[in-house]
Design an enzyme around this catalytic site. Structure first.
Site, PDB file in Angstrom:
ATOM      1  CG  HIS A   1       0.889  -8.319 -27.970  1.00 53.73           C
ATOM      2  ND1 HIS A   1       1.088  -8.360 -29.331  1.00 53.73           N
ATOM      3  CD2 HIS A   1       0.425  -7.080 -27.684  1.00 53.73           C
ATOM      4  CE1 HIS A   1       0.779  -7.168 -29.850  1.00 53.73           C
ATOM      5  NE2 HIS A   1       0.369  -6.389 -28.870  1.00 53.73           N
TER       6      HIS A   1
ATOM      7  CB  THR B   1       8.189  -2.261   5.256  1.00 55.97           C
ATOM      8  OG1 THR B   1       6.868  -2.110   5.767  1.00 55.97           O
ATOM      9  CG2 THR B   1       8.183  -3.280   4.141  1.00 55.97           C
TER      10      THR B   1
ATOM     11  NE  ARG C   1      -6.042  -3.037   3.130  1.00 56.05           N
ATOM     12  CZ  ARG C   1      -5.580  -3.396   4.315  1.00 56.05           C
ATOM     13  NH1 ARG C   1      -4.312  -3.201   4.618  1.00 56.05           N
ATOM     14  NH2 ARG C   1      -6.393  -3.959   5.191  1.00 56.05           N
TER      15      ARG C   1
ATOM     16  CE  LYS D   1       4.692  -6.009   6.543  1.00 52.92           C
ATOM     17  NZ  LYS D   1       4.150  -4.658   6.593  1.00 52.92           N
TER      18      LYS D   1
ATOM     19  N   GLY E   1       0.801  -1.225   0.000  1.00 51.20           N
ATOM     20  CA  GLY E   1       0.000   0.000   0.000  1.00 51.20           C
ATOM     21  C   GLY E   1       0.830   1.269   0.000  1.00 51.20           C
ATOM     22  CB  SER E   2       4.020   2.230   1.561  1.00 51.51           C
ATOM     23  OG  SER E   2       3.472   2.324   2.845  1.00 51.51           O
TER      24      SER E   2
ATOM     25  CD  GLU F   1      -2.786  -5.277   1.271  1.00 44.90           C
ATOM     26  OE1 GLU F   1      -2.603  -4.955   2.439  1.00 44.90           O
ATOM     27  OE2 GLU F   1      -2.262  -4.684   0.306  1.00 44.90           O
TER      28      GLU F   1
HETATM   29  O1  PA5 Z   1      -1.615  -2.214   2.852  1.00 47.06           O
HETATM   30  C1  PA5 Z   1      -0.933  -2.914   3.587  1.00 47.06           C
HETATM   31  O2  PA5 Z   1      -1.228  -3.139   4.772  1.00 47.06           O
HETATM   32  C2  PA5 Z   1       0.360  -3.528   3.069  1.00 47.06           C
HETATM   33  O3  PA5 Z   1       0.317  -3.669   1.674  1.00 47.06           O
HETATM   34  C3  PA5 Z   1       1.569  -2.669   3.500  1.00 47.06           C
HETATM   35  O4  PA5 Z   1       1.535  -1.445   2.838  1.00 47.06           O
HETATM   36  C4  PA5 Z   1       2.887  -3.395   3.210  1.00 47.06           C
HETATM   37  O5  PA5 Z   1       2.960  -4.575   3.956  1.00 47.06           O
HETATM   38  C5  PA5 Z   1       4.099  -2.502   3.545  1.00 47.06           C
HETATM   39  O6  PA5 Z   1       4.000  -1.975   4.840  1.00 47.06           O
HETATM   40  P1  PA5 Z   1       4.271  -0.412   5.061  1.00 47.06           P
HETATM   41  O7  PA5 Z   1       3.284   0.266   4.201  1.00 47.06           O
HETATM   42  O8  PA5 Z   1       4.011  -0.185   6.521  1.00 47.06           O
HETATM   43  O9  PA5 Z   1       5.683  -0.177   4.689  1.00 47.06           O
END
Ligand code: PA5
Length: 343
Positions: free
Chosen positions: A246, A107, A151, A338, A60-61, A230
């Site tokens: 393609h 992360t 996200r 994690k 999400g980041s 998610e």
């Molecule tokens: O949306 C989410 O919870 C995940 O996709 C996180 O973004 C991903 O695990 C990375 O963590 P962070 O955004 O804290 O770096």
């Protein structure tokens, strides 16, 4: 080092309620005020000259980097890369600007590639709500309000990412204030659309969505896939035109029992060649026995289209979670993974 004000979230926001967060997507776009010193730093980097912009981040980041790259592809004279790995690409050197984003700030992939960027002396801008990344004292940091799911923070993150990239590229800065109103207006008419979010979510109960976008809507297709994964804890795919013409077009003969629902993300600004490809692909998918749907993004600009359609698709992911009686906020498996890796 330079700091942004830590913004307070609007009081109507309920961080543990994903539907509430998605409903507030437009407000979140105009919540974060970037301190002018950060934008000045970015302008300085532009004046000094840079060879490229590299985003570091996961999940999400990281997606805001793809949005900025797709949106500015016509204006930018330097490359943007989005790295989702432990390693910094070897082409990134001290003439690049690195923007590292981790909502949690912890992360490991992002922290690892960030330490490589530090070693080679890249110019770095950080964006986080806390964790180890917030302890960094050498670089400008944009502090995100904490307590959200990463996200759900996309509108906040993107509202900072785009002006920074525009400053780095010497472009005029986008004003996000007016976008809040535009998106609220659009969301008020969702239920008058051909397919309101809940109805589309219902069609994803039996079928696996395949989101297909092109150009500025390609990252929107990827975001939709990730949000279904998610938030709704369901399988989804994404692809991109013209490339999928393609390869993917041949794949519906052997689907191994997976019933696929192609969702074409259409733009009102499609160039003729792309428009024709979408139309012909849609017809061929129909003839193959699939039931594709076209979702037309509405907006006067590419940016409006991207954000309004993202808002709409985010809501579909929450509606689908509701239909499955699933809490879209919890990401137990991501947390568990994690945790195991950190042992
Ligand atoms: O949306 C989410 O919870 C995940 O996709 C996180 O973004 C991903 O695990 C990375 O963590 P962070 O955004 O804290 O770096």
């Amino acid at each position: 080092m330079e700091r942004t004000n830590t913004m307070k979230l609007p009081s109507s926001i309920k961080p543990d309620n994903m539907k509430n967060l998605v409903t507030h997507f437009p407000q979140l776009l105009s919540t974060l005020q970037i301190e002018s010193s950060i934008l000045n730093t970015a302008r300085e980097f532009h004046k000094e000259g840079l060879n490229g912009i590299c985003f570091l981040g996961m999940g999400g980041s990281s997606i805001a980097g793809n949005y900025a790259r797709a949106l500015l592809s016509k204006e930018l004279k330097i490359p943007i890369s989005v790295t989702r790995d432990y390693l910094l690409p070897t082409y990134v050197d001290d003439k690049w600007v690195v923007i590292a984003i981790s909502y949690s700030g912890n992360t490991e992939e992002t922290l690892s590639s960030l330490s490589m960027a530090n070693e080679i002396g890249s110019r770095i801008i950080l964006m986080t709500s806390g964790g180890k990344m917030a302890q960094e004292s050498k670089h400008p940091i944009i502090h995100l309000p904490d307590g959200l799911q990463p996200r759900a923070a996309l509108p906040l993150i993107f509202s900072a990412v785009l002006p920074i990239v525009e400053s780095l590229a010497g472009l005029k800065i986008t004003n996000f204030q007016y976008l809040e109103e535009v998106l609220i207006k659009k969301s008020n008419t969702w239920n008058e659309w051909l397919f309101p979010p809940k109805e589309i979510a219902e069609s994803f109960i039996e079928k696996t969505p395949l989101f297909i976008g092109s150009r500025h809507l390609a990252p929107v297709a990827y975001r939709a896939k990730c949000q279904i994964n998610e938030n709704s804890k369901a399988l989804a795919f994404h692809s991109e035109l013209p490339e999928s013409n393609h390869n993917e077009i041949e794949s519906f003969v052997k689907t191994n029992g997976c019933s696929v629902l192609p969702v074409f993300l259409r733009s009102g600004l499609e160039p003729t060649k792309i428009n024709r490809r979408f139309d012909v692909t849609y017809d061929m998918y129909l003839e193959m026995g699939l039931s594709p749907i076209n979702l037309l993004a509405s907006g006067d600009t590419r940016l409006e289209e991207m954000l309004a359609l993202t808002h709409f698709l985010d809501m579909i992911s929450v509606e689908l979670a509701e239909l499955f009686s699933i809490d879209p906020v919890s990401v137990e498996r991501i947390k568990e993974l994690k945790h195991r890796l950190s042992r």
